[in-house]
Design an enzyme around this catalytic site. Structure first.
Site, short mmCIF file in Angstrom:
data_model
loop_
_atom_site.label_atom_id
_atom_site.label_comp_id
_atom_site.label_asym_id
_atom_site.label_seq_id
_atom_site.Cartn_x
_atom_site.Cartn_y
_atom_site.Cartn_z
N GLU A 162 0.82 -1.21 0.00
CA GLU A 162 0.00 0.00 0.00
C GLU A 162 0.86 1.26 0.00
O GLU A 162 0.54 2.24 -0.68
CB GLU A 162 -0.95 0.00 1.20
CG GLU A 162 -2.00 1.10 1.10
CD GLU A 162 -3.32 0.75 1.74
OE1 GLU A 162 -4.11 1.68 1.93
OE2 GLU A 162 -3.58 -0.43 2.02
N ASP A 174 -3.89 -1.52 10.00
CA ASP A 174 -4.98 -2.17 9.27
C ASP A 174 -4.59 -3.58 8.86
O ASP A 174 -5.37 -4.53 9.00
CB ASP A 174 -5.35 -1.35 8.04
CG ASP A 174 -5.88 0.03 8.40
OD1 ASP A 174 -6.14 0.28 9.59
OD2 ASP A 174 -6.03 0.86 7.47
#
Length: 389
Positions: A162, A174
């Protein structure tokens, strides 16, 4: 749309002409407390949701990567694993493709795959739909290519995908939540060294519920607001002569803020530092309360967290503020926005007996304000990433 392991296996077979080698699941998450602390080496406390990304996957040995989602219009995305490079776009497919890139960059022999995904994690709701997609891809490839990576290592690879491939400078919370959470627990995570503790979080036994209210306001963290706050936190640490804001104890916050003001720091930097150090302290407060069985007493800490996110970090929005104000006025024990902000979701701690009335009050407030109806559902602490078949 086909859903569940059997449905996605059928869809995969129809699409690619042969059966997948397995089906894997990885959940979205909601964060109980500790926001914008993870990239400051701080504390967080997420729990996994029942909502998951599913992936049916089969290995390939020819260097082809084929990706398809039942949730996004469009056909199969076809890529070459040896041509994957950051910031090339690819839309939703950048998340699983980024994981393949990160695995190969780390020296793992991933030679291609056919991947079919579907997800029940709401997108744009601050519930980590992207991390679920990254983690389910990483877990499937770890199993199929027998890489031997542990859940926390898969999470770090998902974060790298990411950060470096997609281009969103998120912390690791996350992905760690999706990879490592367990049923019936919240994950107390120290993001500096990734030490973790599973904290029992059985709200039903206390007669409580944690409601998630999805405002349906879509957030976009790639638009610079998240990156600006991260840069401000890093500037605050630099001015204070520390590596990260984690190193600033809560007891020293007042003096540190005076130091920043005297140094001519931008007022936004002062606010960001106050929030991060304060939220690290709030995580520790909530942990102590849960360990003592005083779950209801966490409510006011959630309220304090929202005020800080709204006023110091300035990542709330009118819809989120309306959820918090309305829920508290209707008798909630506490509430706050959760996730990156600028929309997304709020959490509301309620007595189980009051849950429906409070949800109704929030829906009515949205109608009165002219907003689209929010989604409301209980957050049930659920299992992390796993193989289903």
């Amino acid at each position: 749309m086909n859903s569940g392991p059997a449905g996605i296996e059928t869809t995969f077979t129809e699409l690619y002409g042969s059966a997948p080698e397995g089906v894997w699941a990885a959940p979205g998450r909601v964060n109980l407390i500790g926001e914008y602390t993870d990239f400051n080496d701080g504390f967080v406390m997420p729990l996994a949701l029942p909502h998951t990304a599913l992936a049916a996957v089969a290995r390939r040995s020819d260097g082809e990567l084929r990706l398809h989602s039942t949730d996004v219009p469009g056909g199969v995305v076809q890529l070459r694993v040896d041509e994957l490079a950051p910031h090339r776009g690819h839309g939703w497919a950048a998340y699983p493709a980024g994981v393949v890139w990160a695995l190969r960059e780390a020296g793992h022999p991933v030679t291609g795959a056919d991947i079919q995904v579907t997800s029940t994690v709401p997108t744009g709701a601050g519930l980590s739909s992207s991390a679920a997609l990254e983690v389910v891809t990483a877990l499937a490839l770890n199993d199929l290519f027998e890489l031997g990576l542990r859940p926390a290592e898969l999470a770090v690879l998902g974060q790298r995908a990411e950060n470096a491939f997609v281009g969103v400078p998120c912390g690791v919370m996350d992905q760690m939540a999706s990879a490592c959470c367990t049923d019936g627990h919240a994950l107390y995570l120290d993001t500096r060294d990734l030490t973790q503790r599973q904290v029992p979080f059985d709200l039903a036994s206390h007669g409580l519920q944690l409601l998630v209210v999805d405002t349906r306001v879509k957030h976009e963290l790639g638009d610079g607001a998240y990156a600006e706050r991260r840069a401000g936190c890093e500037e605050g640490a630099r001015l204070l002569g520390i590596r990260t804001l984690r190193e600033l104890p809560y007891e020293g916050l007042g003096a540190a803020l005076d130091t920043l003001a005297a140094s001519g720091a931008d007022e936004s930097v002062v606010r960001y530092v106050r929030h991060v150090v304060g939220d690290n302290h709030r995580v520790e407060q909530v942990i102590a309360l849960l360990d003592a069985g005083e779950v209801r007493a966490a409510g006011p800490v959630l309220n304090e967290g929202h005020v800080s996110l709204r006023d110091d970090l300035r990542v709330s929005c009118p819809e989120l503020d309306l959820v918090v104000a309305t829920a508290n006025a209707a008798g909630a024990l506490g509430a706050r926005m959760t996730g990156g902000g600028f929309g997304g979701s709020a959490i509301v701690l309620v007595e189980e007996a009051d849950a429906e009335a409070i949800a109704k009050s929030v829906r009515e407030a949205f109608t009165s304000a002219g907003y689209a109806a929010p989604g409301v559902f209980p957050a049930v602490p659920s299992a992390g990433a796993r193989r289903l078949s």
